[in-house]
Write a protein that holds these residues in place. Structure first.
Motif, mmCIF file in Angstrom:
data_model
loop_
_atom_site.group_PDB
_atom_site.id
_atom_site.type_symbol
_atom_site.label_atom_id
_atom_site.label_comp_id
_atom_site.label_asym_id
_atom_site.label_seq_id
_atom_site.Cartn_x
_atom_site.Cartn_y
_atom_site.Cartn_z
ATOM 1 N N UNK A 25 4.723 -4.045 3.542
ATOM 2 C CA UNK A 25 3.340 -4.387 3.858
ATOM 3 C C UNK A 25 3.054 -4.396 5.352
ATOM 4 N N UNK A 100 -5.760 6.526 6.333
ATOM 5 C CA UNK A 100 -6.780 5.759 5.614
ATOM 6 C C UNK A 100 -7.822 6.680 5.007
ATOM 7 N N UNK A 103 -10.547 5.532 2.617
ATOM 8 C CA UNK A 103 -11.819 4.964 3.061
ATOM 9 C C UNK A 103 -12.797 6.051 3.475
ATOM 10 N N UNK B 593 -10.807 -1.437 3.621
ATOM 11 C CA UNK B 593 -10.631 -0.741 4.887
ATOM 12 C C UNK B 593 -9.807 0.517 4.760
ATOM 13 N N UNK B 594 -9.396 0.879 3.556
ATOM 14 C CA UNK B 594 -8.671 2.129 3.383
ATOM 15 C C UNK B 594 -7.180 2.022 3.688
ATOM 16 N N UNK B 595 -6.754 0.826 4.118
ATOM 17 C CA UNK B 595 -5.332 0.662 4.441
ATOM 18 C C UNK B 595 -4.578 0.228 3.192
ATOM 19 N N UNK B 597 -1.709 -0.819 2.943
ATOM 20 C CA UNK B 597 -0.916 -2.026 3.139
ATOM 21 C C UNK B 597 -1.739 -3.289 2.968
#
Lengths: 104, 622
Positions: A25, A100, A103, B593-595, B597
């Motif tokens: 993580x 990302x 998103x 947020x697209x992360x 993790x």
């Protein structure tokens, strides 16, 4: 042998799993994330083996199951690395933060 | 004849419609449409009146709609009272139409003026013909609309605009009272019909408290329309309208509608002693109150306006003192002489182009027709013997005395004295003495203006003979045939009453003569001897200021509070909801947020929370 209690194994597996989870993580490098996932898988394997040995009716099922898991994990690692390399070629980075596209 | 009485209001309506279509016309002969059509109304009204005089009445009704078991009706009714009103209204309306042809000469919106006059005449005639309260109420509002439009006819003048609004709002206060009274009556009786209301009043179906309440509510409506205290302030301001309008609406017809309403609902008032007393007291106090203001006004029309308020007070006093006939009689004579006075004042204004009596003077020689006619009107309203005002005023005084209301009787005598004084103050200042302003272009008004005045002048002299002790009480015999049971057939007070009344009016005239003609008394002796009182009177008892300080300021304060409430509480709530939703959505969008993790972290936290719950509750929420 039998002096080591089940709790010790489980605790080891828990610690290992938590380290793996933390790494998965928090680390930004995708390779380390993959390695952390392997750590978590192995924590599971320890659990399987420990329960196979110490459960109410002990047997070999857990140990054999962990063998399967190791195999699948190896395959998964290969696929994961392949994806990672493809991604690196595309994006010139292995930084997880920059991946990302979900998103965008 | 009576079957066609429903046509009477329709002719002015037709005139209204035709003139609205022709409103762009520059031709002033459009006025003849209005004159002709109201003329037809007049002829029909006189015919109807003659038929009623012979003892024919009519009431025609049809169901308008049905509510449950109750039928709401519409129709028309002719009885002695409203036949008389029909004649007064259509006659004054016709004469005013004719007069306006000359007075409004050169006005840009000439046809529109006549259209409004038509609308008003239609509404007023319809009001008079109504056989039930609901229909009356609708015409009552229409009359108010006509008044509003005509007061605000010079809408480019801010005073006229303000006056029109004021008239509308002030009379509306009264209308609310009328509406409440009407609804209460419908609740009690189950009908808006006059006949049915009177029948249940007679049978005693309504409790006495409720009777008083409904009568007073209806009287509030009359107070608003007839400019009685405390809702009188709109009437003097309504003088911003053209002078023929003042003569028609604010002297002869609409303001008399309040008196008519009380007269038409008279059995209801008769059933409640309290209501009658209230009517009498309001009337009497208004009479003297408005007369006192009239003493010091400088605007010719405003003097007449306060005089109207005062005379309407007289009529109310008469009705309240069981002088039904006296009230109606004064309504009739007043309609003639006050319309005459207004038209004469209009003629003066037309000649000198000012309304300030300080700038007039010496007009007697220049206005050879207007002057004597104004004098006739002034003599009639002052109650000089042998003219119409004398008889009707005498009868009011007599019935007040006979009813035992001695305080109000003396109040009315003093008011009569004041009336005579201010009317002759006006007469001497306007027509005698030296000119105090530029009078180079002054000339007598054209024939279309003087002719209506002459007709009214004749009527102002002879109308009194409708009901005299000497020649016959035609009017009371006539009204006695109506549905209203007259209180007492004979209520002639002691013989000294006419003498007192005459003395009061002659004294008023003499005082005015001494001050304003001979100069024997200085003009400001009253101002000097009683500075406080004269200030109060000059400023109209500060009623407008009082309303401004209480109701207007109060309303404005309330609305400011409302604005604050809206700004901070309502808008604050809205803003709180908005920012709450925005904050929530910001948190939500931060999650997305697209992360991978952070998604994983949230998932872990979620599982941890779920596990904690399971652990704490012992699994499966048992």
């Amino acid at each position: 042998m039998s002096s080591i209690p089940l709790a010790a194994y489980l605790m080891l597996a828990l610690i290992l799993f938590c380290i793996g989870l933390f790494g998965a993580l928090t680390k930004r490098n995708a390779v380390i994330v993959l390695i952390s996932i392997e750590l978590m898988l192995n924590a599971v394997n320890i659990n399987l083996v420990a329960f196979a040995k110490y459960s109410i009716n002990p047997g070999l099922t857990g140990q054999i199951f962990s063998l399967f898991t190791i195999t699948v994990a190896a395959a998964e690692a290969a696929v994961g690395l392949a994806i990672l390399i493809a991604l690196y070629r595309n994006r010139q980075t292995v930084n997880v933060d920059e991946m990302d596209t979900m998103k965008r | 004849m009576l079957q066609s009485s429903w046509l009477i209001p329709l002719f002015p309506l037709l005139s209204f419609i035709l003139l609205l279509i022709l409103r762009k016309s520059k031709s002033e002969s459009t006025a003849w449409i209005g004159v002709l059509l109201t003329g037809i109304s007049l002829v029909l009204s006189v015919g109807v009146w003659l038929a009623v005089w012979q003892g024919d009445f009519i009431k025609v009704e049809g169901t308008w709609f049905q509510i449950g078991e109750r039928a709401i009706t519409m129709g028309y009714e002719v009885n002695p009272l409203n036949a008389l009103m029909l004649v007064i209204v259509s006659l004054v309306s016709f004469l005013v139409h004719l007069y306006s042809k000359g007075y409004m000469h050169g006005d840009e919106r000439f046809p529109v003026f006549f259209a409004y006059l038509g609308l008003f005449s239609f509404a007023m005639l319809g009001l008079v013909l109504s056989p039930n309260l609901l229909q009356l109420y609708m015409f009552w509002e229409l009359v108010g609309l006509g008044s509003f439009l005509l007061i605000g006819f010079y809408y480019f003048k801010p005073e006229a605009k303000a006056a029109a609004k004021k008239a509308f709002v002030m009379t509306r206060i009264g209308d609310v009272g009328l509406f409440i009274g009407m609804v209460l009556l419908f609740w009690q009786v189950g009908s808006f019909e006059y006949d049915e209301i009177f029948a249940s009043v007679k049978n005693g179906d309504i409790s006495s408290g409720m009777l008083t309440l409904t009568a007073l509510c209806i009287f509030v409506g009359a107070i608003g329309k007839s400019g009685q205290l405390p809702l009188h302030t709109w009437l003097p301001d309504a003088m911003e309208g053209p002078t023929p309008v003042s003569a028609l609406i604010h002297a002869a017809t609409m303001v008399a509608a309040g008196v008519y309403l009380v007269a038409a609902m008279y059995p209801l008032f008769q059933a409640s002693e309290t209501a009658l007393t209230v009517v009498a007291v309001v009337g009497g106090v208004t009479a003297i109150f408005a007369a006192s203001i009239g003493l010091m006004q400088k605007d010719i029309k405003r003097v007449l306006a306060y005089s109207t308020v005062s005379q309407l007070g007289y009529m109310m006093l008469a009705l309240g003192a069981s002088g039904y006939v006296a009230g109606i009689f004064h309504l009739t004579t007043h309609a003639f002489f006050k319309a005459l006075l207004f038209l004469a004042a209009g003629s003066v204004i037309h000649a000198v182009h000012t309304q300030n009596i300080e700038e007039m003077g010496g007009l007697w020689k220049k206005l050879r027709v207007t002057g004597p006619l104004f004098l006739i009107g002034a003599l009639a309203i002052s109650g000089v013997p042998l003219l119409s005002g004398f008889f009707s005023k005498d009868e009011i005084l007599a019935s007040t005395y006979a009813d035992g209301k001695y305080g109000l009787f003396w109040l009315a005598v003093v008011a009569a004295f004041m009336t005579a004084f201010y009317m002759f103050r006006l007469f001497f200042l306007v027509f005698t003495g030296k000119p105090r302003g530029d009078q180079s272009g002054v000339h007598e008004s054209p024939g279309v203006m003087t002719l209506p005045m002459i007709v009214l002048g004749v009527l102002a002299v002879v109308a009194g003979y409708l009901n005299t002790t000497w020649f016959g009480t035609f009017l009371s015999d006539y009204l006695a045939r109506g549905p209203v049971e007259l209180p007492h057939a004979e209520h002639h007070g002691p013989g000294w009453i006419p003498i007192v009344a005459t003395a009061a009016s002659l004294l008023g005239i003499a005082l005015a003569y001494l001050i304003y003609r001979r100069g024997a008394l200085s003009r400001d002796w009253m101002t000097r001897s009683l500075p406080g009182l004269s200030d109060v009177i000059y400023n109209k008892w500060y009623v407008d200021e009082g309303y401004d300080a209480t109701f207007v300021k109060g309303t404005k304060g309330l609305s400011k509070l409302g604005i604050l409430f809206d700004k901070y509480v309502v808008d604050g709530l809205v803003a709180a909801v908005v920012s709450g939703v925005q904050g929530l959505s910001k948190i939500g969008s931060r999650l997305q947020n697209g992360q991978v993790q952070s998604y994983g972290t949230f998932a872990i936290f979620g599982i941890v929370i779920l596990l904690l719950i399971v652990a704490l509750t012992g699994g499966y929420f048992s």
